[in-house]
Design an enzyme around this catalytic site. Structure first.
Site, mmCIF file in Angstrom:
data_model
loop_
_atom_site.group_PDB
_atom_site.id
_atom_site.type_symbol
_atom_site.label_atom_id
_atom_site.label_comp_id
_atom_site.label_asym_id
_atom_site.label_seq_id
_atom_site.Cartn_x
_atom_site.Cartn_y
_atom_site.Cartn_z
ATOM 1 N N HIS C 91 0.519 -1.520 0.000
ATOM 2 C CA HIS C 91 -0.326 -0.080 -0.304
ATOM 3 C C HIS C 91 0.885 1.350 -0.300
ATOM 4 O O HIS C 91 0.616 2.136 -0.171
ATOM 5 C CB HIS C 91 -1.134 0.338 1.313
ATOM 6 N N ASP C 120 7.982 20.719 -26.419
ATOM 7 C CA ASP C 120 8.281 19.930 -25.376
ATOM 8 C C ASP C 120 9.345 19.804 -24.998
ATOM 9 O O ASP C 120 9.581 21.198 -24.178
ATOM 10 C CB ASP C 120 8.218 19.086 -27.078
ATOM 11 N N TRP C 156 7.247 -0.127 3.670
ATOM 12 C CA TRP C 156 8.081 0.251 1.943
ATOM 13 C C TRP C 156 9.511 1.073 2.580
ATOM 14 O O TRP C 156 10.653 1.302 1.921
ATOM 15 C CB TRP C 156 7.086 2.392 2.272
ATOM 16 N N SER C 190 14.188 5.884 -12.569
ATOM 17 C CA SER C 190 13.206 6.311 -14.109
ATOM 18 C C SER C 190 12.855 7.721 -13.882
ATOM 19 O O SER C 190 12.444 8.632 -14.430
ATOM 20 C CB SER C 190 12.119 5.774 -13.611
ATOM 21 N N SER C 191 12.737 8.612 -11.863
ATOM 22 C CA SER C 191 12.921 9.470 -11.381
ATOM 23 C C SER C 191 13.893 10.507 -11.780
ATOM 24 O O SER C 191 13.132 11.609 -12.255
ATOM 25 C CB SER C 191 12.093 9.280 -9.938
ATOM 26 N N GLU C 276 11.797 13.371 -0.041
ATOM 27 C CA GLU C 276 10.740 12.177 -0.994
ATOM 28 C C GLU C 276 9.070 13.241 -0.530
ATOM 29 O O GLU C 276 8.302 13.079 -1.064
ATOM 30 C CB GLU C 276 10.774 10.949 -0.149
ATOM 31 N N SER C 289 -1.969 27.101 -6.182
ATOM 32 C CA SER C 289 -1.447 28.066 -5.932
ATOM 33 C C SER C 289 -1.982 28.229 -7.463
ATOM 34 O O SER C 289 -1.204 29.546 -7.449
ATOM 35 C CB SER C 289 -0.159 27.876 -5.902
ATOM 36 N N HIS C 323 14.262 13.411 12.044
ATOM 37 C CA HIS C 323 13.351 13.042 12.716
ATOM 38 C C HIS C 323 12.524 12.164 12.843
ATOM 39 O O HIS C 323 11.639 12.405 13.420
ATOM 40 C CB HIS C 323 12.295 14.937 12.548
ATOM 41 N N HIS C 324 12.775 11.445 11.259
ATOM 42 C CA HIS C 324 12.071 10.050 11.245
ATOM 43 C C HIS C 324 12.897 9.566 12.703
ATOM 44 O O HIS C 324 12.577 8.329 12.400
ATOM 45 C CB HIS C 324 12.240 10.230 10.382
ATOM 46 N N THR C 349 6.254 26.359 5.435
ATOM 47 C CA THR C 349 4.722 25.601 4.784
ATOM 48 C C THR C 349 4.303 26.890 5.630
ATOM 49 O O THR C 349 2.963 26.624 4.512
ATOM 50 C CB THR C 349 4.226 24.602 5.995
ATOM 51 N N ARG C 471 1.949 1.049 14.865
ATOM 52 C CA ARG C 471 1.305 1.042 13.321
ATOM 53 C C ARG C 471 1.767 -0.264 13.072
ATOM 54 O O ARG C 471 2.598 -1.050 13.660
ATOM 55 C CB ARG C 471 2.146 1.951 12.809
#
Lengths: 283, 420, 653
Positions: C91, C120, C156, C190-191, C276, C289, C323-324, C349, C471
């Site tokens: 998920h 293009d 993930w 790819s990204s 990310e 915006s 902070h994670h 933010t 979790r």
């Protein structure tokens, strides 16, 4: 370059300039190199972190490295950058012969560097017993220098493609098919020369460092490879004598320059890896 | 300012009002439970909750102010759909003064949060200097999927540190420093009512401190995803008064109780619970708790310490024998008896614990029976099943090595429950 | 330099197909499957991205519903623990890498070149390659559904050492984790390729007069996002390389027994993982915006501040990853530093929120569906932002980390944030892309169902987390006080699912039967609306000249001046040989498929197959280079129709 930006009025596909005046390919390569900086940055930090916190039983790098050989190959790689710069300079002036010569020189030096690395890896594995899984130092060392080696190898492949590309005839439409087949033949000969060349050089290096070296034994043991190598060199020489108008000119300077940016970057990365991984061990 | 559009569209407005009105409905009182971070029982959790309240209030006030402005602007500046040809509003581009003052205000609000945050970081990190001498020290080690607890201060002659599993008993009113280790993957030690979590990470010496102000029974759970049965990796912390704690330690240091000799002959009549309980096969993942236990867990724990029932000595003896035959001894230590293994929990005093299977099931005969008969249904992927009951053959496939039938389970239950 | 720059754009026009060997005949068909496989048109690639992303979004949504159904009641047995772990791993991976990111990429591809007045992207074939590579990565990640190994179940975030062979392989030849590694690796490539392309496009292909400070905010956010992708993905690439070496060749990067440090994985992962998060939200902020000014009929309030706050978020986003990891025992100093840095990021933010409110203040709010989603975004994103600030208070976070409070937080910013904005964007640009307008009734209905369902699902999770529910747990006991909140969350998830279904059914219906609309149905402000809809393949008949920030708004209010200018430019362009278009190519597709094959072989430890595929990759890349950029010219008649060279007098030269 920037003065041209002012003339950017109509259509990008036809105007000589981009919004900034920087060619797209160049901008692309610079941005990619920024990404690659982070790539090698992470890889080098991983090596450093584990080197600073070595687990118990880590090998002493000084007992493994042979700093003379690596210094030599570092020097060679630096010199290849010089040749690369000369190639870019030559194509910008439209000097095709000089461009080709310098491209070949860059390829040659790049291959010497790669041969040294192949020899080094084989030596470390067989003589020093350090493998990817024998210790953390082995894991980070082989992954870091191996990834750099892959970058050099890709650069060499690119240089070879560019070199062959420089033989594309001017009036390609009519003769496209033969030229395409010719280019593949050219590439295969080149590939043979590279593989066999690296093989004989590495084998020579192994023999010369092993006790009981004899030139005859070496020549006998690798006769086939040597003959093949010399034959492919001859083939390359013949292919290189193609004459006729080609379409490779100043307008391709940007391609060579972009490739040069990549090549210089890979060199600079080695200039960081060499002191961090090798030289610092001796302080 | 006019409100007619608000009134003219009752259906849509009602719908919107309903959506907003629904929100508080869902915020009802779900903040109490065995792992609630709101019902703190010690200074560390208390400090963390206080800081949470600071952030909550600051954020709520900002939310109300900004939200009101947003709601007001949305209603006030809503265009009248019937007049699409209206002149566009003034094409203003912003106001630097407003921007800068708002940035300044946000920074001020963050400072209100930042100061207690920094203070809290230092406070919750380690036992305060003044308390250091008084602090008790234990080691906790995470295993897939249970916790081993070690008391480095309590030495047992010839056996090293005192060991227990899944139920950490600590002295109340004293700071406890828990050294966190792991044997396999990353786990996280979390007793919400006592302190926030700290991870157990391989090759890393973490620790946390906590303190239970009063004697009590607290729920804990692994809080870092650690594989297949992460959800059922739980434990308990039991805080005891100083005297109770010392009594408990003394009892724990004793070798396992010898209810009957290994090769006992004539024994009492089987008139006791182990022979008489009924066992029904349970559904996978069925709950393992009785309501009575839930209501008075601490009392239940105390009761569990007492040797209240007479043992069925014949069954106990059988169980002890089976414990060897079924190779349980290879993984579990039962000090004073045959068990010497260290890969599984120490079972020397397993009968005195309130939980089994890593804090998952209440320690009743039925539950223990269930755990012994079908461990993989209770805790999927556990090492007792994969590696004990099952073994890899040459082709790498898992094949059964033994099973435990109903009668054998009864004997083992009797034996394990005799180990108070 | 003059000459060199020229070659970037002037491909030689292709000679007629018959003169060339078959292998180099470049496809020219504009319809049918071949035209899609070989397309280099940024709009078609954008559509491919969008459709794939929406399909994976539905897959990820189905996984989410299964997760919620499993947790509806305590001690549920709908899913086994293994299946549940697979579900939450897939998920998250699906929603992040296969739904939100490519949906953003769809808008980057489709909208961004139109917004800057380009025909293009800078490298059209590379653009196609990025898409096919994305599809390859998506297939690698999902191939587990059809094989014995199953899909990945390591989360993930793939924390070492759970990803090692010893802990993640349920049987000896289990390759689910290898598929995860290769899938993410391919998606990362790819990204990065896609982003490099966007960066060059935005910097180099702007229409005349489109200075950087006139760029639409969405384009700015595209640029920041692209830079973040380019700079952050290498970190996870290296982490994955280490893991791959461990799993495939027995290296020791994360091998605990040989001294590997699992904490290093976490650092590398979050050095990528935190940027990310902003990669997911910045495009959404860009869309908001665009939508808010359009439907307020007013320029964005404080444009420079919004742009710079985006840049500040992008920069600070690289400095807050730990902070994670507040609960990993980093020590007081590091924790305090990262806590304060995290709070600092709340300022830019918050500034955006203030500016959005400033935008609607004094405007004339047209309550169309995109506007509803945009306003919904502001509300929910605010809540998500506040719970984010709560996480920044590290000691409080020790209670929240890895609990359902975190789940609530990031769904508020990812659904209430990213997804709401993307749904607003789909609604907003639907008339441009397909020339049909979505029914306001059904659009608003779907908004309200989604909005209510979303809040009902995720608001209770705040309480679950603070009430101690961790979790990634497949079950919980009924005595923990979590029952009613979980049940309500599940009901909410079903409502949310219904809302999403209504939304997509409405979209599909509109695609076939919706009301046709003319140019610029919203009375919008940016250049993409200045062209007819659906946009022609050449985008702009005449490359516009930009005179002001909201370029199209300016055009609409200075029509005479603009018409004169465009007529002059059209003439000049025709004199230059017409509209230059890039040629289609097979090689982006073929190279990506070779990479797909190689990655699958490699994940399956079949090195011979991988080497064969690698030869294929080099060969296709060679042919790609060999065929060159190509290109042809279009000529328009007075009405803007393309003159067919076979019928008309003109031909490509």
């Amino acid at each position: 370059m920037s003065s041209q930006a002012a003339t950017a009025l109509i259509d990008h596909h036809h105007d000589a300039t981009t919004s900034t005046g920087i060619p797209n390919k160049k901008l692309f390569m610079w941005t990619f190199l920024a990404s690659d900086c982070m790539f090698f940055g992470s890889l080098i930090s991983m090596h450093v972190v584990y080197r600073v916190h070595p687990p118990a039983g880590s090998p002493d790098p000084r007992s493994i490295f042979s700093i003379e050989l690596t210094s030599f190959s570092t020097f060679i790689l630096l010199m290849s950058s010089l040749l690369m710069a000369l190639a870019v300079n030559a194509i910008q002036k439209g000097n095709l012969r000089s461009t080709r010569r310098n491209l070949l020189g860059t390829i040659f030096f790049g291959l010497i560097f790669l041969s040294c690395q192949v020899y080094e890896f084989q030596h470390f594995v067989h003589a020093k017993g350090m493998t990817l899984s024998s210790s953390l130092f082995g894991s980070t060392f082989y992954t870091l220098t191996g990834t750099h080696g892959c970058h050099v190898a890709i650069g060499v492949l690119w240089l070879i493609f560019m070199y062959i590309r420089s033989f594309k005839p001017e009036n390609a439409d009519a003769s496209r098919k033969p030229w395409f087949i010719l280019s593949i033949v050219h590439f295969l000969i080149f590939a043979a020369a590279v593989v066999l060349g690296v093989h004989v050089v590495v084998a020579f290096a192994h023999q010369i460092t092993a006790p009981g070296f004899s030139l005859g034994g070496y020549l006998g043991g690798h006769a086939l490879a040597l003959v093949g190598f010399l034959a492919s060199l001859a083939g390359l020489y013949l292919m290189g004598r193609q004459s006729g108008e080609v379409d490779f000119n100043q307008s391709h300077a940007i391609d060579v320059e972009t490739m040069g940016l990549y090549w210089h970057f890979v060199d600079i990365v080695w200039i960081i890896i060499f002191p961090v991984v090798y030289l610092l061990e001796y302080f | 300012m006019t409100f007619p559009s608000f009134l003219r569209l009752p259906a849509r407005r009602a719908c919107q009002a309903l959506a907003v009105a629904c929100l508080p409905l869902f915020t009802g009182g779900w903040i109490y439970g065995p792992q609630s971070t709101f019902q703190t029982e010690g200074p560390v959790a208390k400090a963390q909750l206080d800081l949470f309240y600071v952030t909550l209030w600051v954020c709520t006030i900002i939310f109300i102010v900004v939200g009101s402005v947003l709601a007001y602007a949305t209603l006030k500046f809503k265009a009248n759909d019937n007049d699409p040809e209206r002149e566009p509003p003034e094409q203003s581009h912003g106001n630097p003064l407003v921007e800068i003052s708002l940035i300044g205000a946000s920074i001020m609000a963050l400072v209100i949060i930042a100061v207690p945050t920094v203070h809290g970081i230092w406070y919750s990190y380690d036992v305060p200097e003044a308390e250091k001498a008084n602090a008790y020290e234990v080691n906790a080690t995470g295993y897939q999927w249970w916790f081993k607890f070690e008391y480095p201060k309590e030495q047992i002659d010839g056996s090293g540190n005192l060991l227990t599993a899944n139920e950490l008993v600590i002295p109340a009113g004293r700071p406890v420093r828990v050294n966190l280790r792991t044997i396999d993957v990353i786990h996280s030690f979390w007793v919400p009512k006592l302190a926030g979590k700290v991870d157990m990470i391989p090759n890393r010496g973490n620790f946390l401190w906590l303190q239970a102000d009063n004697p009590g029974y607290f729920w804990g759970q692994c809080a870092e995803y650690c594989g297949e049965s992460h959800a059922v990796m739980r434990f308990r912390v039991i805080a005891l008064s100083e005297s109770d704690f010392n009594a408990w330690l003394a009892n724990q240091k004793n070798p396992a109780r010898k209810a009957g000799s290994l090769f006992a002959g004539a024994i009492d009549q089987p008139r006791i619970q182990f022979a008489s309980y009924t066992y029904e096969k349970q559904k996978r993942n069925a709950p393992g708790w009785s309501e009575a236990f839930d209501q008075q867990p601490f009392a239940a724990w105390k009761k569990q310490q007492e040797i209240t029932v007479d043992d069925n000595l014949e069954l106990v003896a059988q169980g002890r024998k089976l414990f060897q035959e079924k190779t349980c001894v290879g993984c579990h230590t039962i000090r004073g008896h045959e068990g010497i293994g260290i890969t599984g929990p120490d079972l020397t005093h397993v009968g005195a614990r309130t939980t089994i299977a890593g804090g998952l099931l209440e320690n009743t005969p039925q539950n223990l029976h269930r755990w012994l008969v079908e461990p993989n249904e209770v805790k999927p992927g556990n090492k007792m099943w994969f590696g004990g009951y099952m073994a890899r053959n040459d082709a790498g496939q898992w094949t059964p090595t033994f099973t435990i039938n109903d009668n054998e389970a009864r004997a083992l239950v009797a034996y394990l429950h005799s180990l108070k | 330099m003059d000459v060199t720059a020229k070659t970037d754009f002037i491909g030689k026009d292709s000679p007629a197909a018959s003169e060339r060997p078959a292998i180099f005949t470049r496809p020219t068909t504009k319809t049918g499957i071949v035209s899609w496989l070989t397309t280099v048109d940024h709009k078609r690639i954008g559509l491919l991205y969008g459709v794939s992303a929406l399909i994976f979004f539905l897959v990820g949504g189905a996984e989410a519903l299964l997760i919620r159904l499993q947790l509806a009641v305590p001690n549920n047995t709908l899913l086994s623990s293994h299946a549940y772990n697979e579900m939450f791993t897939m998920h998250a991976t699906t929603m992040i890498f296969l739904a939100i990111m490519p949906l953003s990429a769809a808008f980057f591809n489709y909208i961004m070149p139109l917004q800057i007045g380009a025909r293009d992207v800078a490298f059209p074939r590379l653009n196609g390659f990025a898409y096919w590579l994305f599809l390859a990565g998506a297939i690698i990640l999902n191939v587990g559904w059809f094989i014995k190994s199953g899909v990945p179940d390591v989360g993930w975030f793939g924390y070492a050492p759970l990803t090692s062979k010893a802990f993640s392989n349920t049987f000896a030849t289990d390759i689910s984790t290898d598929l995860w590694v290769m899938g993410l690796q391919v998606l990362g490539v790819s990204s990065v390729i896609g982003s490099l392309n966007f960066i060059v496009t935005i910097i180099n292909l702007r229409a005349p007069g489109m200075t950087m400070m006139r760029l639409p905010v969405f384009t700015w956010m595209t640029l920041f996002t692209a830079f973040m992708i380019v700079l952050s993905f290498p970190a996870i690439t290296i982490a994955l390389v280490g893991l791959m070496m461990d799993r495939q060749f027995g290296a020791n990067f994360f091998e605990v027994s040989n001294g590997g440090l699992p904490i290093l994985w976490q650092h590398l992962f979050w050095v990528f993982g935190h940027p990310e998060v902003y990669i997911l939200i910045l495009p959404a902020m860009g869309i908001i915006s665009e939508v808010l000014p359009c439907f307020s009929r007013k320029p964005l309030f404080g444009y420079p501040i919004v742009v710079f706050s985006g840049a500040v978020i992008g920069t600070l986003g690289f400095g807050v990853w730990s902070h994670h990891m507040f609960t990993t025992g980093m020590g007081t100093m590091a924790t305090a530093a990262f806590a304060l840095a995290t709070m600092a990021i709340a300022v830019p933010t918050g500034v955006k929120i203030f500016n959005w409110i400033g935008t609607i203040w004094g405007g004339q709010l047209q309550m169309r569906t995109p506007m509803m989603f945009a306003l919904g975004f502001v509300w929910t994103f605010m809540i998500g932002g506040f719970s984010g600030v709560m996480h920044a208070a590290a000691p409080a976070d020790a209670q929240q980390q890895d609990s359902y409070f975190v789940v609530a937080h990031f769904h508020y910013v990812l659904i209430g944030g990213s997804l709401f904005a993307l749904l607003a964007g789909i609604h907003y640009w639907f008339p441009l892309i397909f020339g049909r307008k979505v029914s306001e009734f059904w659009g608003k209905l779907s908004f309200w169902i989604i909005f209510i369902g979303f809040n009902v699902t995720f608001f209770p999770m705040h309480f679950l987390g603070l009430n101690g529910m961790p979790r990634r747990t497949f079950t919980y006991d009924g005595n923990m006080g979590w029952n009613s909140a979980n049940l309500i969350a599940t009901i909410g998830a079903i409502i949310l699912g219904i809302g999403i279904a209504v939304y997509f059914v409405t979209m599909v219906y509109t695609y076939y039967k919706g009301q046709r609309v003319g140019r610029d149905p919203w009375n919008a402000r940016t250049l993409e609306w200045s062209i007819q809809n659906p946009p022609p393949e050449y985008n702009f008949a005449v490359i516009p000249t930009v005179h002001a920030r909201d370029a199209f708004w300016y055009e609409k209010h200075h029509q005479a001046e603009i018409a004169e200018e465009q007529a002059a430019h059209a003439k000049a362009e025709e004199a230059h040989g017409g509209i230059h278009m890039p040629s289609q190519s097979w090689f982006p597709f073929l190279t990506a498929m070779a990479i797909l094959t190689g990655s699958l072989f490699f994940a399956d430890h079949n090195f011979l197959g991988a080497i064969c595929a690698a030869v294929g990759i080099v060969a296709f890349a060679y042919l790609w280079a060999w065929e060159g950029p190509g290109g042809y010219h279009l000529h328009l008649d007075k009405d803007g129709n393309v003159i067919d060279p076979k019928k008309g007098g003109h031909s490509t030269h």
